[in-house]
Design a protein around this motif. Sequence first.
Motif, PDB file in Angstrom:
ATOM      1  N   UNK A   1     -57.198 -66.692  10.975  1.00  0.00           N
ATOM      2  CA  UNK A   1     -56.767 -65.434  10.363  1.00  0.00           C
ATOM      3  C   UNK A   1     -57.398 -64.261  11.100  1.00  0.00           C
ATOM      4  N   UNK A   2     -56.660 -63.180  11.190  1.00  0.00           N
ATOM      5  CA  UNK A   2     -57.161 -61.945  11.777  1.00  0.00           C
ATOM      6  C   UNK A   2     -58.027 -61.250  10.728  1.00  0.00           C
ATOM      7  N   UNK A   3     -59.307 -61.086  11.018  1.00  0.00           N
ATOM      8  CA  UNK A   3     -60.230 -60.491  10.050  1.00  0.00           C
ATOM      9  C   UNK A   3     -59.853 -59.053   9.696  1.00  0.00           C
ATOM     10  N   UNK A   4     -59.188 -58.364  10.617  1.00  0.00           N
ATOM     11  CA  UNK A   4     -58.837 -56.959  10.386  1.00  0.00           C
ATOM     12  C   UNK A   4     -57.679 -56.808   9.409  1.00  0.00           C
ATOM     13  N   UNK A   5     -56.689 -57.700   9.527  1.00  0.00           N
ATOM     14  CA  UNK A   5     -55.462 -57.554   8.742  1.00  0.00           C
ATOM     15  C   UNK A   5     -55.325 -58.583   7.618  1.00  0.00           C
ATOM     16  N   UNK A   6     -56.068 -59.676   7.724  1.00  0.00           N
ATOM     17  CA  UNK A   6     -55.922 -60.745   6.746  1.00  0.00           C
ATOM     18  C   UNK A   6     -54.698 -61.605   6.978  1.00  0.00           C
ATOM     19  N   UNK A   7     -54.002 -61.364   8.084  1.00  0.00           N
ATOM     20  CA  UNK A   7     -52.803 -62.126   8.442  1.00  0.00           C
ATOM     21  C   UNK A   7     -53.155 -63.227   9.440  1.00  0.00           C
ATOM     22  N   UNK A   8     -52.292 -64.226   9.591  1.00  0.00           N
ATOM     23  CA  UNK A   8     -52.515 -65.214  10.640  1.00  0.00           C
ATOM     24  C   UNK A   8     -52.601 -64.527  12.000  1.00  0.00           C
ATOM     25  N   UNK A   9     -53.576 -64.909  12.789  1.00  0.00           N
ATOM     26  CA  UNK A   9     -53.743 -64.293  14.102  1.00  0.00           C
ATOM     27  C   UNK A   9     -52.657 -64.774  15.055  1.00  0.00           C
TER      28      UNK A   9
END
Length: 326
Positions: free
Chosen positions: A185-193
Amino acid sequence: MPITFGQAFPPAPTFTEQHIPDLTGKVTIVTGSTSGVGFEAAAILYSKNATVYLAARSSEKATTAIAAIKGSAECAGSRGTLRFLSLDLSDLPSIKSSAQEVLQRETRLDILIHNAAVMRPPPGSTTSLGHDLEMGTNCLGPFTFNDLLLPLMRHTVANAPKDSVRVVWLSSIIAFGVVRGGFVFDDRTGSPAVLKDALENYMQSKVGNVFFASEMARRMGTDGIISLSVNPGLMKTELQRHAPPIQSTIMGIVFKPPRYGAYSELFAALSSQITASQNGAFIIPWGRFGPIPHHIKQALSPKSEGGTGVAEKFWDWCEKETAAYR
């Protein structure tokens, strides 16, 4: 290594056309069924007298596929029905109308096979809403379509043999080419990286389908619907159309024809070996129960049960991203 080798070079299939009973009255949907594995699965289902929806983007390809299936020797005399269902899994706003067509036409839905996928598109490819194309087409689209059809499948359970209403999520060889834990997960967006390595990015979406099968079983197990993920096996299909020419040539020599992958799918969809006790299981080529790597298995369990909770987090993210289109 043994897990990978055993799935790359499996024993002969033990569940084929000969083991499938008459399917008169059964309604089935196979996404991405105008070619490859989906086409073969649709042909076998139709040969056994099922109503089969070929769900795909192209009406022209669907017309060609339907003609080919009806004209084949194995389907001569079929009392089934073949229908094209317009479905673009990369376009979330359009999916509801596709599902509504089924809901208006049918009073039951016995089998839903999420077969369609995109693999290694050009870097930076996105859906109409800006999601990574692989994540959108392979995960968000099927999640949305599945949710919209759940009421019909729940209704079918009451009028169908026990454990016969099933959802099949197409995955891959999750012991190979997968990041640690199966997902990032992308820590910035909370979306799958969106991962830099093309194979890892594709495999992340395929692990997402394992998450779907497991989470659906965990959350909806009492509904009577069996949810399974499947590694269909190594085959040469249009899925590899973006692969380099030399890689495509090698695949054509080593990989099996797509019908073998259909055997894997249809084992999950129809085998009497599968009962509620296997809900959420992972099926491997060419129709066997398979192991899930330990680091991915941990992701399937919520933190409250000692796991990492990644599957639960991914399901919740998909619910949020698709809420406006369900």
